[in-house]
Design an enzyme around this catalytic site. Structure first.
Site, mmCIF file in Angstrom:
data_model
loop_
_atom_site.group_PDB
_atom_site.id
_atom_site.type_symbol
_atom_site.label_atom_id
_atom_site.label_comp_id
_atom_site.label_asym_id
_atom_site.label_seq_id
_atom_site.Cartn_x
_atom_site.Cartn_y
_atom_site.Cartn_z
ATOM 1 N N ARG A 262 3.937 3.590 -3.737
ATOM 2 C CA ARG A 262 4.177 4.600 -2.704
ATOM 3 C C ARG A 262 5.557 5.213 -2.880
ATOM 4 O O ARG A 262 6.534 4.505 -3.141
ATOM 5 C CB ARG A 262 4.047 3.981 -1.305
ATOM 6 C CG ARG A 262 2.661 3.422 -1.046
ATOM 7 C CD ARG A 262 2.493 2.872 0.342
ATOM 8 N NE ARG A 262 1.175 2.253 0.499
ATOM 9 C CZ ARG A 262 0.762 1.616 1.590
ATOM 10 N NH1 ARG A 262 1.578 1.520 2.632
ATOM 11 N NH2 ARG A 262 -0.452 1.089 1.633
ATOM 12 N N GLU A 349 5.484 -5.177 10.706
ATOM 13 C CA GLU A 349 4.091 -5.038 10.257
ATOM 14 C C GLU A 349 3.857 -5.742 8.928
ATOM 15 O O GLU A 349 4.645 -5.609 7.991
ATOM 16 C CB GLU A 349 3.739 -3.563 10.107
ATOM 17 C CG GLU A 349 2.321 -3.319 9.613
ATOM 18 C CD GLU A 349 2.095 -1.924 9.065
ATOM 19 O OE1 GLU A 349 1.131 -1.741 8.296
ATOM 20 O OE2 GLU A 349 2.886 -1.012 9.383
ATOM 21 N N SER A 352 -2.592 -4.038 8.510
ATOM 22 C CA SER A 352 -3.151 -2.992 9.358
ATOM 23 C C SER A 352 -4.645 -2.923 9.092
ATOM 24 O O SER A 352 -5.056 -2.730 7.942
ATOM 25 C CB SER A 352 -2.485 -1.648 9.045
ATOM 26 O OG SER A 352 -2.857 -0.663 9.969
ATOM 27 N N ARG A 391 5.643 -8.595 1.818
ATOM 28 C CA ARG A 391 6.115 -8.847 3.180
ATOM 29 C C ARG A 391 5.810 -10.286 3.608
ATOM 30 O O ARG A 391 6.546 -10.876 4.396
ATOM 31 C CB ARG A 391 5.499 -7.839 4.144
ATOM 32 C CG ARG A 391 6.013 -6.431 3.905
ATOM 33 C CD ARG A 391 5.748 -5.490 5.047
ATOM 34 N NE ARG A 391 6.418 -4.208 4.828
ATOM 35 C CZ ARG A 391 6.616 -3.292 5.763
ATOM 36 N NH1 ARG A 391 6.194 -3.510 6.999
ATOM 37 N NH2 ARG A 391 7.245 -2.165 5.477
#
Length: 425
Positions: A262, A349, A352, A391
């Site tokens: 990304r 986060e 998702s 993460r």
């Protein structure tokens, strides 16, 4: 993509839904584009019918010796042919204009999604686990990793620039272990089928899952016109593009562990230290293809699969429902899992999970046929992180850090670490 027929019949509902997403009304513009296209199609049909009729009338006029009428009809046919020769191109342009406008309209939120402007309006569903207390000031992951000598940002900058990380030694192995652990749980216990997919895809795949055309700046494009995937959702969901599936074979559940890429175009100045927001990272993705009656139950199931990973790792987290202003473009409803990071003293986060309804299926033309029904229906698609490996590595390092700078390895990961119990400098 939304159904233009539904928009024609429900213009107010569309604009109300867009208002919930903090977007401008679009119904009038879309209906006008559609009306222009439909009028053009109608004019073409009338012209074709008249051309065919006039051609027969020419033969009749010639047979009866009415040359004057025959010549008039020939002139009329010539004009119609001239119109029709350009009408096809105009028709394609009008269809392309409508399709492009539709492709930039986000999905319609479900009625039970909380209305809000941004992440501040998200609604917490529940918390799982208690954030650990430390007899010392907890450090952030990059402080822990650098002290261990196994997380190097300076060398990553030399190699690739900002937002990259070089991991080495047992931290590199721990990252690999996390990905393998997640894939094993999802495939052996959660009923997902592992798929190894390309990380380079064509425009059509990104259009199908709605990253293109609206979010091109968030992606990396190659010199030969392909794109690096921002998530394995793209190739996994597109596995059924163009297919008509047997309803009895649904749901289809697939998962993949892939690198993701990304550009982080909108992240200037955010999370610049450490490896929380990277240009390249590993993630386990879950994708489900269902019928329209099962998709909401599947969302709850998928979210539970992601939560199970965090529970087994002993990581405190909370599950929240995203508000209309914070949901992704393709989503009708989204649950976010936020893991506790002691070094930041906050939840961040880590997963998702979204249900998209038939929004992506219309773009991909992915359908299914129920027994006894003549016409196929569009499938419903869902996607979720199961979970983001980088993460998760951060969360393990921060929640399992020790005063001496070492990191205790969660028990479920030790078989993947050769029995190692602790990472030390």
């Amino acid at each position: 993509m939304l159904d233009i027929k539904w928009i024609r019949e429900n213009p107010q509902k569309l604009d109300e839904a867009l208002a919930k997403r903090n977007a401008e009304p679009q119904a009038e513009k879309l209906i006008a584009l559609d009306l222009e296209r439909r009028n053009h199609v109608s004019h073409v049909q009338v012209a074709q019918e008249r051309r065919n009729a006039a051609s027969k009338e020419i033969a009749q006029a010639m047979a009866s010796g009415d040359t004057e009428r025959a010549e008039a009809l020939k002139s009329e046919v010539a004009e119609l042919k001239t119109f029709l020769s350009t009408a096809e191109t105009k028709g394609k342009d009008l269809t392309a204009a409508l399709d492009d406008a539709l492709s930039r309209i986000p999905n319609i939120p479900l009625d039970d999604v909380p209305v809000g402007r941004d992440e501040k309006d998200n609604v917490e569903r529940y918390k799982v686990g208690t954030p650990p207390s430390f007899p010392f000031e907890p450090k952030q992951h990059f402080e822990i990793g650098e002290k261990l000598g196994q997380m190097d940002f300076d060398r990553a900058v030399k190699l690739s620039g900002a937002r990259f990380t070089v991991l080495s030694g047992q931290l590199a192995r721990l990252e690999r272990a996390l990905g393998q652990f997640m894939i094993d749980v999802h495939t052996l216990e959660h009923g997902y089928r592992e798929v190894s997919v390309p990380v380079l895809v064509r425009d059509s795949a990104l259009f199908g899952t709605a990253q293109l055309p609206k979010f091109a700046e968030d992606l990396f494009e190659t010199t030969d016109g392909r794109w690096l995937i921002p998530t394995a959702e793209v190739p996994l969901t597109n596995l059924v593009a163009g297919d008509i599936l047997d309803a009895k074979k649904l749901p289809i559940r697939v998962t993949a562990l892939t690198p993701c890429f990304r550009s982080e175009a909108g992240a200037a100045g955010r999370d610049t230290r450490g490896m929380l927001r990277q240009h390249q990272f590993w993630k386990v993705e879950m994708v489900s293809i269902t019928d329209e009656d099962s998709s909401l139950d599947e969302l709850e199931r998928m979210t539970g699969c992601a939560e199970d990973i965090l529970k087994r790792l002993g990581l405190p987290f909370r599950t929240i429902t995203l508000c209309t202003g914070d949901m992704g473009f393709s989503s009708r409803k989204t649950y976010d899992l936020e893991v506790w990071l002691p070094g930041q003293n906050t939840y961040r986060e880590i997963s998702s999970c979204s249900v998209c309804g038939d929004f992506q299926a219309r773009r991909m033309n992915a359908r299914y046929r129920k027994e006894g029904e003549k016409s196929p229906r569009f499938v419903h698609t869902l996607n979720g992180s199961g979970v983001a490996v980088g993460r998760c590595l951060i969360a393990v390092m921060e929640n399992y850090q020790q005063k001496d700078g070492s990191v205790v390895i969660p028990e479920v990961l030790r078989p993947y670490m050769g029995g190692l119990e602790r990472i030390e400098a």
